[in-house]
Scaffold this motif. Structure first.
Motif, mmCIF file in Angstrom:
data_model
loop_
_atom_site.group_PDB
_atom_site.id
_atom_site.type_symbol
_atom_site.label_atom_id
_atom_site.label_comp_id
_atom_site.label_asym_id
_atom_site.label_seq_id
_atom_site.Cartn_x
_atom_site.Cartn_y
_atom_site.Cartn_z
ATOM 1 N N GLU A 3 -85.681 -43.035 33.768
ATOM 2 C CA GLU A 3 -86.074 -41.962 34.353
ATOM 3 C C GLU A 3 -85.464 -41.232 34.013
ATOM 4 O O GLU A 3 -85.870 -39.748 33.364
ATOM 5 C CB GLU A 3 -86.635 -42.541 34.971
ATOM 6 C CG GLU A 3 -87.543 -42.923 36.121
ATOM 7 C CD GLU A 3 -87.214 -44.686 35.962
ATOM 8 O OE1 GLU A 3 -87.628 -45.518 36.661
ATOM 9 O OE2 GLU A 3 -86.076 -44.582 35.803
ATOM 10 N N GLN A 4 -84.069 -40.763 34.367
ATOM 11 C CA GLN A 4 -83.278 -39.947 33.866
ATOM 12 C C GLN A 4 -82.594 -39.961 32.549
ATOM 13 O O GLN A 4 -83.196 -38.553 32.618
ATOM 14 C CB GLN A 4 -81.957 -40.196 35.015
ATOM 15 C CG GLN A 4 -82.125 -39.215 36.273
ATOM 16 C CD GLN A 4 -80.689 -39.795 36.986
ATOM 17 O OE1 GLN A 4 -80.455 -40.998 37.160
ATOM 18 N NE2 GLN A 4 -80.199 -38.769 37.552
ATOM 19 N N LEU A 5 -82.526 -40.675 32.049
ATOM 20 C CA LEU A 5 -82.101 -40.632 30.676
ATOM 21 C C LEU A 5 -82.867 -39.564 29.405
ATOM 22 O O LEU A 5 -82.577 -39.377 28.684
ATOM 23 C CB LEU A 5 -81.689 -41.945 30.301
ATOM 24 C CG LEU A 5 -80.608 -42.539 30.663
ATOM 25 C CD1 LEU A 5 -80.827 -44.446 30.409
ATOM 26 C CD2 LEU A 5 -79.896 -42.074 30.179
ATOM 27 N N LEU A 6 -84.205 -39.848 30.005
ATOM 28 C CA LEU A 6 -85.624 -38.915 29.115
ATOM 29 C C LEU A 6 -85.558 -37.948 29.810
ATOM 30 O O LEU A 6 -87.044 -37.625 29.536
ATOM 31 C CB LEU A 6 -86.712 -39.975 29.228
ATOM 32 C CG LEU A 6 -86.355 -41.804 28.587
ATOM 33 C CD1 LEU A 6 -87.949 -42.512 28.920
ATOM 34 C CD2 LEU A 6 -86.258 -41.700 27.129
ATOM 35 N N SER A 7 -84.742 -37.345 30.491
ATOM 36 C CA SER A 7 -84.819 -36.382 31.131
ATOM 37 C C SER A 7 -85.706 -34.974 30.242
ATOM 38 O O SER A 7 -84.770 -34.521 28.765
ATOM 39 C CB SER A 7 -83.960 -35.636 31.486
ATOM 40 O OG SER A 7 -84.445 -34.092 32.037
ATOM 41 N N TYR B 218 -82.578 -32.205 27.780
ATOM 42 C CA TYR B 218 -81.468 -32.750 28.026
ATOM 43 C C TYR B 218 -81.316 -33.723 27.453
ATOM 44 O O TYR B 218 -80.078 -34.935 27.172
ATOM 45 C CB TYR B 218 -81.299 -32.895 29.679
ATOM 46 C CG TYR B 218 -80.461 -32.069 30.654
ATOM 47 C CD1 TYR B 218 -81.099 -30.480 30.534
ATOM 48 C CD2 TYR B 218 -79.830 -31.666 31.395
ATOM 49 C CE1 TYR B 218 -80.718 -28.979 30.798
ATOM 50 C CE2 TYR B 218 -79.348 -30.477 32.009
ATOM 51 C CZ TYR B 218 -79.515 -28.960 31.525
ATOM 52 O OH TYR B 218 -78.958 -28.308 32.341
ATOM 53 N N ALA B 219 -82.572 -35.187 28.106
ATOM 54 C CA ALA B 219 -82.325 -36.436 26.645
ATOM 55 C C ALA B 219 -81.780 -36.082 25.256
ATOM 56 O O ALA B 219 -81.320 -36.773 25.310
ATOM 57 C CB ALA B 219 -83.632 -36.445 26.730
ATOM 58 N N THR B 220 -82.587 -34.763 24.739
ATOM 59 C CA THR B 220 -81.530 -34.840 22.865
ATOM 60 C C THR B 220 -80.197 -34.721 23.381
ATOM 61 O O THR B 220 -79.262 -35.155 21.785
ATOM 62 C CB THR B 220 -82.779 -33.343 22.482
ATOM 63 O OG1 THR B 220 -84.035 -34.255 22.446
ATOM 64 C CG2 THR B 220 -82.037 -33.276 20.885
ATOM 65 N N LEU B 221 -79.857 -33.314 23.880
ATOM 66 C CA LEU B 221 -78.299 -33.338 24.091
ATOM 67 C C LEU B 221 -77.864 -34.284 24.262
ATOM 68 O O LEU B 221 -76.626 -34.676 23.999
ATOM 69 C CB LEU B 221 -77.525 -32.049 24.969
ATOM 70 C CG LEU B 221 -78.547 -31.111 25.036
ATOM 71 C CD1 LEU B 221 -78.788 -29.915 26.352
ATOM 72 C CD2 LEU B 221 -78.099 -29.856 23.508
ATOM 73 N N GLY B 222 -78.150 -35.628 25.224
ATOM 74 C CA GLY B 222 -77.922 -36.176 25.889
ATOM 75 C C GLY B 222 -77.151 -37.686 24.341
ATOM 76 O O GLY B 222 -76.902 -38.108 24.137
ATOM 77 N N ASP C 11 -91.638 -40.903 22.386
ATOM 78 C CA ASP C 11 -91.111 -40.218 22.854
ATOM 79 C C ASP C 11 -89.670 -40.227 22.444
ATOM 80 O O ASP C 11 -88.879 -39.667 21.923
ATOM 81 C CB ASP C 11 -90.818 -40.217 24.406
ATOM 82 C CG ASP C 11 -92.708 -39.355 24.893
ATOM 83 O OD1 ASP C 11 -92.810 -38.726 24.379
ATOM 84 O OD2 ASP C 11 -93.030 -40.027 25.982
ATOM 85 N N PHE C 12 -89.195 -41.921 22.058
ATOM 86 C CA PHE C 12 -87.960 -42.265 21.588
ATOM 87 C C PHE C 12 -87.780 -41.798 21.099
ATOM 88 O O PHE C 12 -86.431 -41.670 20.261
ATOM 89 C CB PHE C 12 -87.980 -43.503 22.246
ATOM 90 C CG PHE C 12 -88.162 -44.361 24.084
ATOM 91 C CD1 PHE C 12 -86.794 -45.213 24.114
ATOM 92 C CD2 PHE C 12 -89.338 -44.646 24.460
ATOM 93 C CE1 PHE C 12 -86.892 -45.192 25.792
ATOM 94 C CE2 PHE C 12 -89.883 -44.880 25.721
ATOM 95 C CZ PHE C 12 -88.042 -45.153 26.148
#
Length: 446
Positions: free
Chosen positions: A4-8, A182-186, A103-104
């Motif tokens: 949930e957080q990782l896919l921000s 943020y998900a992309t940056l991560g 999305d992934f």
């Protein structure tokens, strides 16, 4: 870590979260990230940057641009395949939050598209040339005026960290850089640590560094938003975003197979090696009569390449899912392909590419020239910028400064920021533009 957080979907510069179930399906936030990179000037310059064969005039040899597009395509497949399996395993991500398998794929494709956006001209030798300028060249004079970490940023100039700067840095009219989610940056940040200490562990996340000292606060903000696991109390270091493993795998698959293909098409590797080495990867899928029906070498090699990439994609997906728990708790300490059932074959292919392509006369000669070009540009630009700041600029320095872009701040009161700005500018140059600037400085105007 939790998905949930990782896919921000929160964007760099946002003050509030963005919810997946409220997204416009025709303009999904992760896809906006992809579009912004495609249309950026930094990405376009990759069309004239070295992948393996520097300054090659051969049509079919890859540039950083074509390589990045291919890595993105492979990353999209990896992400989608993993996404299907993640949603099967964690159905609440879809039923409660609205996430889809695509999305992934969109996150991994975007991070993969940008994975080389910070690389300087002349390939990895460009990174080394910038580092050598500060380790052993004129730039060594600044060591005593910098912190150890600032100096290390320059001595081990890192394209990954430079890419994070491009994606996030503020500049006039572009607050928050390209404003990625943020998900992309991560997923983009393969090495979520600062430059020192160097390789404190053998964990893959500690192999290099992923952000400059100038951007550490921005990265910590991203890491905290995503819930990345803190790995050290002594320095800034976090666990990888799980999807960074897929970005890395996409890059590994492409450079392993496609650099090998380039070597064959250039005549640096015999075609017979393609069937010998790649058949060990694709033996379960190759249809011999289809292969031998192809009349041209390029078509035959392309057929083998496509099957090999497909086999490695499926293998990487299986490895990811088999190790999902370890990846989420930060204990998975190597790249996905390091666990591949094709590991021996991959190593054989890379070995022959190193011997016949990466160390070929053409590549080495152009890297030697690249060292001299980058060293000269850094020397002239750092002198002009610092002399101007100190009020000692010569007429020559002033002329040089008129040719530097207004979009980069060369006037900071901080020496580290000025030096990094020069390195950043040089890194943005295409191979041809770097040569052109070098010739102007050398007085060659034709």
């Amino acid at each position: 870590m939790n998905w949930e957080q990782l896919l921000s979907l929160k964007r760099f510069g946002d003050t509030n979260k963005r919810l997946r179930k409220e997204q416009d399906e025709t303009r999904l936030g992760f896809e906006v990230d992809y579009d912004r990179i495609i249309f950026s000037s930094e990405f376009r310059s990759l069309q004239d940057k070295t992948q393996v064969i520097p300054l090659s005039q051969t049509d079919f040899v890859h540039t950083r641009l074509t390589h990045s597009l291919e890595v993105s395509v492979v990353g999209r497949s990896l992400g989608r395949k993993v996404g299907v399996k993640i949603l099967e395993k964690h159905p609440h991500l879809q039923s409660v939050h609205g996430y889809q398998a695509n999305d992934f794929g969109a996150i991994v494709a975007t991070a993969a598209l940008a994975h080389d956006i910070g690389n300087p001209p002349f390939g990895h030798s460009g990174e080394k040339a910038i580092g050598e300028f500060f380790k052993t060249g004129e730039g060594k004079q600044y060591q005593s005026q910098l912190t150890d970490k600032q100096y290390q940023d320059l001595c081990d100039f890192e394209g990954n960290a430079n890419g994070f700067k491009i994606l996030t840095q503020n500049r006039p009219g572009r607050k928050g850089g390209l404003r990625m989610s943020y998900a992309t940056l991560g997923a983009f940040t393969k090495y979520p640590k600062e430059s020192l200490p160097k390789k404190p562990t053998t964990h893959i996340a500690d192999k290099k560094y992923g952000f400059f000292q100038s951007d550490k606060d921005a990265f910590v903000d991203v890491a905290n938003e995503l819930g990345l696991i803190k790995r050290s109390n002594d320095h800034i270091s976090f666990s990888r975003h799980p999807l960074a493993y897929l970005v890395e795998a996409a890059d590994d698959i492409c450079y392993t197979i496609i650099d090998f293909e380039d070597g064959i098409n250039l005549g640096l590797i015999q075609e017979e090696y393609a069937l010998e080495y790649l058949s060990k990867v694709i033996r379960e899928n190759i249809i011999a009569e289809n292969y031998y029906a192809l009349s041209s070498r390029e078509d035959r090699i392309g057929y083998l390449r496509a099957l090999a990439i497909g086999a490695l994609i499926n293998d990487a997906v299986d490895i990811f899912m088999d190790n999902e728990d370890a990846i989420l708790n930060g204990s998975f300490d190597c790249g996905l392909l390091d666990k591949s059932k094709y590991d021996a074959q991959i190593k054989d292919i890379i070995k022959i590419s190193i011997e016949n392509v990466y160390q070929s006369e053409e590549v080495v000669d152009k890297e030697i020239a690249g060292y001299q070009i980058i060293n000269k540009l850094l020397g002239v630009y750092t002198a002009a910028v610092n002399n101007s700041y100190n009020g000692t600029a010569s007429n020559y320095d002033k002329l040089i400064l008129t040719r530097l872009p207004e979009t980069i701040n060369f006037k900071s009161d901080n020496l580290y920021q000025r030096l990094l700005s020069v390195c950043h500018y040089v890194s943005l140059l295409s191979d041809s533009k770097a040569i052109q600037n070098f010739k102007k400085i050398e007085g060659v105007t034709f």
